[in-house]
Design a protein around this motif. Structure first.
Motif, PDB file in Angstrom:
ATOM      1  N   GLY A 150       0.818  -1.215   0.000  1.00 25.56           N
ATOM      2  CA  GLY A 150       0.000   0.000   0.000  1.00 25.56           C
ATOM      3  C   GLY A 150       0.848   1.259   0.000  1.00 25.56           C
ATOM      4  N   ALA A 151       1.932   1.248   0.753  1.00 24.86           N
ATOM      5  CA  ALA A 151       2.829   2.404   0.796  1.00 24.86           C
ATOM      6  C   ALA A 151       3.467   2.619  -0.574  1.00 24.86           C
ATOM      7  CB  ALA A 151       3.894   2.199   1.869  1.00 24.86           C
ATOM      8  N   GLY A 152       3.854   1.537  -1.237  1.00 27.01           N
ATOM      9  CA  GLY A 152       4.425   1.661  -2.580  1.00 27.01           C
ATOM     10  C   GLY A 152       3.449   2.293  -3.557  1.00 27.01           C
ATOM     11  N   VAL A 153       2.199   1.841  -3.490  1.00 30.65           N
ATOM     12  CA  VAL A 153       1.160   2.418  -4.351  1.00 30.65           C
ATOM     13  C   VAL A 153       0.978   3.897  -4.018  1.00 30.65           C
ATOM     14  CG1 VAL A 153      -1.316   2.368  -4.886  1.00 30.65           C
ATOM     15  CG2 VAL A 153      -0.014   0.224  -4.757  1.00 30.65           C
ATOM     16  N   TRP A 154       0.962   4.240  -2.741  1.00 32.43           N
ATOM     17  CA  TRP A 154       0.812   5.625  -2.291  1.00 32.43           C
ATOM     18  C   TRP A 154       1.979   6.484  -2.784  1.00 32.43           C
ATOM     19  CZ3 TRP A 154      -1.716   9.663  -1.454  1.00 32.43           C
ATOM     20  CH2 TRP A 154      -1.311  10.686  -0.597  1.00 32.43           C
ATOM     21  N   LEU A 155       3.216   6.001  -2.653  1.00 33.76           N
ATOM     22  CA  LEU A 155       4.393   6.762  -3.096  1.00 33.76           C
ATOM     23  C   LEU A 155       4.309   7.071  -4.597  1.00 33.76           C
ATOM     24  CD1 LEU A 155       7.279   4.860  -1.240  1.00 33.76           C
ATOM     25  CD2 LEU A 155       6.218   7.019  -0.564  1.00 33.76           C
ATOM     26  N   VAL A 156       3.980   6.056  -5.388  1.00 34.88           N
ATOM     27  CA  VAL A 156       3.880   6.255  -6.838  1.00 34.88           C
ATOM     28  C   VAL A 156       2.718   7.200  -7.154  1.00 34.88           C
ATOM     29  CG1 VAL A 156       3.349   5.096  -9.029  1.00 34.88           C
ATOM     30  CG2 VAL A 156       4.977   4.059  -7.423  1.00 34.88           C
ATOM     31  N   SER A 157       1.589   7.026  -6.477  1.00 29.38           N
ATOM     32  CA  SER A 157       0.407   7.851  -6.755  1.00 29.38           C
ATOM     33  C   SER A 157       0.665   9.325  -6.458  1.00 29.38           C
ATOM     34  CB  SER A 157      -0.792   7.373  -5.930  1.00 29.38           C
ATOM     35  OG  SER A 157      -1.142   6.069  -6.289  1.00 29.38           O
ATOM     36  N   PHE A 158       1.176   9.626  -5.262  1.00 30.22           N
ATOM     37  CA  PHE A 158       1.362  11.048  -4.971  1.00 30.22           C
ATOM     38  C   PHE A 158       2.495  11.646  -5.794  1.00 30.22           C
ATOM     39  CE2 PHE A 158       3.897   9.833  -1.012  1.00 30.22           C
ATOM     40  CZ  PHE A 158       5.095  10.448  -1.367  1.00 30.22           C
ATOM     41  N   SER A 159       3.492  10.849  -6.145  1.00 32.68           N
ATOM     42  CA  SER A 159       4.557  11.370  -7.015  1.00 32.68           C
ATOM     43  C   SER A 159       3.993  11.731  -8.386  1.00 32.68           C
ATOM     44  CB  SER A 159       5.689  10.351  -7.158  1.00 32.68           C
ATOM     45  OG  SER A 159       6.343  10.175  -5.931  1.00 32.68           O
ATOM     46  N   MET A 160       3.123  10.874  -8.919  1.00 26.08           N
ATOM     47  CA  MET A 160       2.492  11.164 -10.207  1.00 26.08           C
ATOM     48  C   MET A 160       1.613  12.405 -10.126  1.00 26.08           C
ATOM     49  SD  MET A 160       1.690   7.253 -11.485  1.00 26.08           S
ATOM     50  CE  MET A 160       0.542   7.766 -12.740  1.00 26.08           C
ATOM     51  N   MET A 161       0.876  12.558  -9.010  1.00 25.76           N
ATOM     52  CA  MET A 161       0.049  13.757  -8.833  1.00 25.76           C
ATOM     53  C   MET A 161       0.909  15.011  -8.842  1.00 25.76           C
ATOM     54  SD  MET A 161      -2.926  13.156  -5.961  1.00 25.76           S
ATOM     55  CE  MET A 161      -1.769  12.821  -4.652  1.00 25.76           C
ATOM     56  N   ILE A 162       2.016  14.976  -8.095  1.00 22.73           N
ATOM     57  CA  ILE A 162       2.895  16.136  -7.991  1.00 22.73           C
ATOM     58  C   ILE A 162       3.512  16.463  -9.345  1.00 22.73           C
ATOM     59  CG2 ILE A 162       5.082  16.959  -6.998  1.00 22.73           C
ATOM     60  CD1 ILE A 162       4.237  15.406  -4.402  1.00 22.73           C
ATOM     61  N   ILE A 163       4.000  15.466 -10.050  1.00 25.70           N
ATOM     62  CA  ILE A 163       4.620  15.685 -11.364  1.00 25.70           C
ATOM     63  C   ILE A 163       3.601  16.249 -12.357  1.00 25.70           C
ATOM     64  CG2 ILE A 163       5.658  14.524 -13.372  1.00 25.70           C
ATOM     65  CD1 ILE A 163       7.587  14.921 -10.965  1.00 25.70           C
ATOM     66  N   ALA A 164       2.375  15.744 -12.316  1.00 25.32           N
ATOM     67  CA  ALA A 164       1.352  16.167 -13.274  1.00 25.32           C
ATOM     68  C   ALA A 164       0.763  17.539 -12.957  1.00 25.32           C
ATOM     69  CB  ALA A 164       0.229  15.130 -13.327  1.00 25.32           C
ATOM     70  N   ALA A 165       0.814  17.959 -11.702  1.00 22.67           N
ATOM     71  CA  ALA A 165       0.160  19.200 -11.285  1.00 22.67           C
ATOM     72  C   ALA A 165       0.935  20.433 -11.750  1.00 22.67           C
ATOM     73  CB  ALA A 165       0.037  19.220  -9.768  1.00 22.67           C
ATOM     74  N   PRO A 166       0.227  21.541 -11.956  1.00 22.49           N
ATOM     75  CA  PRO A 166       0.907  22.816 -12.237  1.00 22.49           C
ATOM     76  C   PRO A 166       1.821  23.178 -11.053  1.00 22.49           C
ATOM     77  CG  PRO A 166      -1.459  23.012 -12.563  1.00 22.49           C
ATOM     78  CD  PRO A 166      -1.218  21.668 -11.939  1.00 22.49           C
ATOM     79  N   PRO A 167       2.812  24.025 -11.267  1.00 25.46           N
ATOM     80  CA  PRO A 167       3.819  24.289 -10.235  1.00 25.46           C
ATOM     81  C   PRO A 167       3.280  24.646  -8.848  1.00 25.46           C
ATOM     82  CG  PRO A 167       4.516  25.257 -12.300  1.00 25.46           C
ATOM     83  CD  PRO A 167       3.125  24.730 -12.516  1.00 25.46           C
ATOM     84  N   THR A 168       2.338  25.571  -8.755  1.00 24.55           N
ATOM     85  CA  THR A 168       1.842  25.960  -7.429  1.00 24.55           C
ATOM     86  C   THR A 168       1.085  24.817  -6.769  1.00 24.55           C
ATOM     87  OG1 THR A 168       1.717  28.283  -8.091  1.00 24.55           O
ATOM     88  CG2 THR A 168       0.434  27.631  -6.153  1.00 24.55           C
ATOM     89  N   ALA A 169       0.258  24.125  -7.523  1.00 22.40           N
ATOM     90  CA  ALA A 169      -0.471  22.977  -6.964  1.00 22.40           C
ATOM     91  C   ALA A 169       0.504  21.873  -6.564  1.00 22.40           C
ATOM     92  CB  ALA A 169      -1.488  22.451  -7.973  1.00 22.40           C
ATOM     93  N   ALA A 170       1.543  21.655  -7.368  1.00 21.04           N
ATOM     94  CA  ALA A 170       2.551  20.641  -7.046  1.00 21.04           C
ATOM     95  C   ALA A 170       3.263  20.983  -5.743  1.00 21.04           C
ATOM     96  CB  ALA A 170       3.563  20.518  -8.185  1.00 21.04           C
ATOM     97  N   LEU A 171       3.591  22.246  -5.579  1.00 17.07           N
ATOM     98  CA  LEU A 171       4.247  22.691  -4.343  1.00 17.07           C
ATOM     99  C   LEU A 171       3.346  22.474  -3.137  1.00 17.07           C
ATOM    100  CD1 LEU A 171       6.580  24.112  -2.879  1.00 17.07           C
ATOM    101  CD2 LEU A 171       5.532  26.293  -3.525  1.00 17.07           C
ATOM    102  N   ILE A 172       2.078  22.835  -3.263  1.00 13.77           N
ATOM    103  CA  ILE A 172       1.120  22.657  -2.160  1.00 13.77           C
ATOM    104  C   ILE A 172       0.957  21.175  -1.828  1.00 13.77           C
ATOM    105  CG2 ILE A 172      -1.331  22.879  -1.526  1.00 13.77           C
ATOM    106  CD1 ILE A 172      -1.243  25.583  -3.152  1.00 13.77           C
ATOM    107  N   LEU A 173       0.800  20.335  -2.843  1.00 14.64           N
ATOM    108  CA  LEU A 173       0.675  18.887  -2.612  1.00 14.64           C
ATOM    109  C   LEU A 173       1.916  18.341  -1.915  1.00 14.64           C
ATOM    110  CD1 LEU A 173      -0.834  17.679  -6.003  1.00 14.64           C
ATOM    111  CD2 LEU A 173      -1.878  17.384  -3.747  1.00 14.64           C
ATOM    112  N   SER A 174       3.084  18.727  -2.390  1.00 21.79           N
ATOM    113  CA  SER A 174       4.336  18.247  -1.803  1.00 21.79           C
ATOM    114  C   SER A 174       4.426  18.615  -0.324  1.00 21.79           C
ATOM    115  CB  SER A 174       5.524  18.822  -2.571  1.00 21.79           C
ATOM    116  OG  SER A 174       6.737  18.448  -1.954  1.00 21.79           O
TER     117      SER A 174
END
Length: 177
Positions: free
Chosen positions: A67-91
């Motif tokens: 589950g942690a592996g899935v979570w790591l990949v999922s949030f990394s993909m969200m951050i990479i795909a998001a516009p810069p400000t949204a990516a920063l906030i998510l991170s």
């Protein structure tokens, strides 16, 4: 390699994905290490605040790793795909969430030294990881030229260092009771 947003993929990944990955791994590790002896013979005796990860731990601790592996990949993909400000906030949000989650284990469950000071040092470490990550992801001359008080660099260093020492004494050093 540039992504669609024009932000260097490597900088975005290393600066904005690695900090939450580090703290998520620390959170998962401390969660497993913090389980009671009873848990290891009865997985239903799990101690975990996160309902999703708690459910995985109730089934088997190896499912937490999956589950942690899935979570790591999922949030990394969200951050990479998001516009810069949204990516920063998510991170920052994900990093802070895992900092608090893992910090609670240090503060309340592991009884070495003063949990308060250890947790504060850990939170400072997390802030450094976030700060260096943001600085790496978004390099800018603005931070280099920021001198709001118009002090010489040596004076700024001495003032900031003195305040850091005072804050360290207040929050990181155990006091006699």
């Amino acid at each position: 390699m540039k992504n669609v947003l024009g932000v260097d993929f490597r900088r975005k990944f290393l600066g904005l994905c690695v900090p939450p990955i580090i703290l998520a791994l620390a959170d998962g590790t401390l969660t497993v290490l913090g389980q009671s002896e009873i848990y290891w013979s009865n997985f239903l005796a799990v101690n975990e605040a996160s309902p999703g990860f708690g459910a995985l731990l109730k089934m088997d601790p190896w499912l937490l790793a999956v589950g942690a592996g899935v979570w790591l990949v999922s949030f990394s993909m969200m951050i990479i795909a998001a516009p810069p400000t949204a990516a920063l906030i998510l991170s920052i949000a994900i990093t802070l969430g895992h900092t608090v989650g893992s910090g609670s284990w240090l503060f309340e469950h592991f009884k070495f030294g003063s949990g308060y000071q250890i947790a504060n040092a850990y939170y400072l470490l997390s802030a450094c990881i976030i700060g260096f990550g943001v600085r790496y992801a978004f390099p800018s001359g603005v931070m280099k030229s920021d001198n709001a008080l118009n002090f010489p660099d040596k004076t700024r260093f001495l003032v900031a260092g003195g305040i850091l020492l005072a804050a360290s004494a207040m929050f990181l050093m155990p006091l006699a009771r």
